[in-house]
Design an enzyme around this catalytic site. Structure first.
Site, PDB file in Angstrom:
ATOM      1  N   LYS A  12      45.074  35.524  73.731  1.00  0.00           N
ATOM      2  CA  LYS A  12      44.226  34.921  72.620  1.00  0.00           C
ATOM      3  C   LYS A  12      44.455  36.034  71.226  1.00  0.00           C
ATOM      4  CE  LYS A  12      41.973  39.194  72.680  1.00  0.00           C
ATOM      5  NZ  LYS A  12      42.252  40.379  71.768  1.00  0.00           N
ATOM      6  N   ASP A 141      37.476  40.995  77.971  1.00  0.00           N
ATOM      7  CA  ASP A 141      38.200  39.976  77.623  1.00  0.00           C
ATOM      8  C   ASP A 141      38.535  38.809  78.635  1.00  0.00           C
ATOM      9  OD1 ASP A 141      38.400  40.905  75.028  1.00  0.00           O
ATOM     10  OD2 ASP A 141      40.350  41.583  75.187  1.00  0.00           O
TER      11      ASP A 141
HETATM   12  O1  C5P Z   1      36.505  46.124  79.232  1.00  0.00           O
HETATM   13  P1  C5P Z   1      37.788  46.739  78.963  1.00  0.00           P
HETATM   14  O2  C5P Z   1      38.028  47.236  80.596  1.00  0.00           O
HETATM   15  O3  C5P Z   1      38.740  45.817  78.655  1.00  0.00           O
HETATM   16  O4  C5P Z   1      37.739  47.743  78.042  1.00  0.00           O
HETATM   17  C1  C5P Z   1      38.843  48.860  77.840  1.00  0.00           C
HETATM   18  C2  C5P Z   1      38.247  49.820  76.923  1.00  0.00           C
HETATM   19  O5  C5P Z   1      38.049  49.485  75.728  1.00  0.00           O
HETATM   20  C3  C5P Z   1      37.006  50.534  77.383  1.00  0.00           C
HETATM   21  O6  C5P Z   1      36.840  51.316  78.425  1.00  0.00           O
HETATM   22  C4  C5P Z   1      36.442  50.894  75.818  1.00  0.00           C
HETATM   23  O7  C5P Z   1      36.996  52.250  75.954  1.00  0.00           O
HETATM   24  C5  C5P Z   1      36.985  50.192  75.175  1.00  0.00           C
HETATM   25  N1  C5P Z   1      36.278  48.887  74.605  1.00  0.00           N
HETATM   26  C6  C5P Z   1      35.131  49.345  73.757  1.00  0.00           C
HETATM   27  N2  C5P Z   1      34.171  48.491  73.395  1.00  0.00           N
HETATM   28  C7  C5P Z   1      34.283  47.116  73.802  1.00  0.00           C
HETATM   29  C8  C5P Z   1      35.572  46.589  74.615  1.00  0.00           C
HETATM   30  C9  C5P Z   1      36.535  47.688  74.983  1.00  0.00           C
HETATM   31  O8  C5P Z   1      34.772  50.419  73.432  1.00  0.00           O
HETATM   32  N3  C5P Z   1      33.529  46.234  73.441  1.00  0.00           N
END
Ligand code: C5P
Length: 303
Positions: A12, A141
């Site tokens: 994406k 995502d």
């Molecule tokens: O959701 P995911 O595990 O992919 O996110 C990885 C990291 O990215 C989270 O632990 C956070 O530190 C950061 N993140 C964030 N805000 C979001 C998505 C991700 O701070 N909306």
């Protein structure tokens, strides 16, 4: 050989990535416009006949296989276990065409594809709604990469509403050898914001929404926005030169993709994208270029 299931996982770009303050749970509130790209990984899941085989094995190959984990820290492992805690032994294989740790949701897309594979292979019968809920447990995502197309993402990116989008867009995607950690980029953005070194969060997606309805790449180019870009550039000053090279090469616009370090340049067509790729990769040793077309579908079963 056991029965084999195949799926494709699409990457994406965030056409707009507005990032507000960090929430109590450590995530940032987003207002983002996702569009899926046809740059993809291919996955297979083989149901093994041997009941003594390990419950899950993962192998990885392809141009971006380096550094991708093959143990339970790979999201595809967790995706399979979320669909069925107890299941016959499976061998998963991922062919990486999406750069890892590149800001293109490659790992998330693999997880989305693994949800579909496990759902089919175990005949689990989960609906798309149920798969979306599991996807949100795997990462912010993952729901979008399951759904694909064009969507507005709010919450931490997992609350999705499909958006109307006309036409198709051609991107020159420039990857480089070293990845960037998403949490580190978000932390850097908080730090820059605390020092008043970056602007206010851009949560209004009206302009990009209108451009997508118009279907004109020139108009879309004027609306691209990424609140994480200053943080990515601060951590990786080499990206500044890549963005400059793309501009000099005549791209309609260039942005850091998501948390980076991949840079995405909107182009008129394939020939234009090819020229941008040739110039940017010549100017920036260690970079590679790929042409991407958007929108693409979400994670899908093949055959
Ligand atoms: O959701 P995911 O595990 O992919 O996110 C990885 C990291 O990215 C989270 O632990 C956070 O530190 C950061 N993140 C964030 N805000 C979001 C998505 C991700 O701070 N909306």
């Amino acid at each position: 050989m056991g029965q084999i299931f195949r799926a494709r996982a699409h990457s994406k770009v965030n056409l707009h990535l507005g990032v507000a303050q960090v929430r109590g749970d450590g995530y940032h509130e987003l207002s983002t416009v996702f569009q899926s790209l046809d740059i993809h990984d291919d996955l297979t899941l083989e149901l093994l006949d041997d009941p003594t085989a390990a419950s899950i094995t993962i192998t990885v190959d392809g141009p971006y296989a380096a550094g991708v984990p093959t143990d339970s820290s790979n999201l595809v492992w967790r995706a399979v276990e979320l669909v069925a805690r107890r299941h016959p032994p499976v061998a998963l294989h991922v062919r990486k065409g999406i750069p890892a740790a590149g800001g293109m949701a490659g790992g998330s897309a693999d997880a989305a594809a693994a949800l579909r594979l496990a759902n089919a292979a175990f005949a689990a019968g989960l609906s798309d709604d149920e798969l979306m809920k599991l996807a949100a447990q795997l990462g912010s995502d993952v729901p979008f990469t399951l759904m694909g197309g064009t969507a507005l993402g709010t919450g931490r990116g997992e609350e999705l509403v499909p958006m109307m989008a006309r036409g198709s867009y051609t991107w020159a995607i420039i990857t480089n050898r070293e990845g960037l950690s998403t949490p580190v980029v978000f932390d850097k953005m908080d730090e820059l914001r605390a020092k008043n070194r970056v602007g206010d969060p851009r949560m209004d997606t009206t302009a990009v929404g209108q451009a997508l309805i118009g279907g004109d790449p020139q108009q879309l180019a004027r609306t691209l926005a990424n609140d994480l870009q200053p943080a990515a550039l601060s951590l990786r000053p080499d990206l500044r030169k890549i963005l400059e090279s793309g501009e000099n090469a005549g791209a309609l616009a260039g942005i850091v993709s998501g948390s980076g370090p991949t840079c995405a340049f909107l182009c008129e067509d394939d020939a234009h994208a090819q020229n941008v790729i040739a110039e940017v990769t010549a100017d920036n040793p260690g970079t590679r270029g790929h042409i991407g077309h958007a929108p693409a579908p979400g994670a899908e079963l093949l055959d």
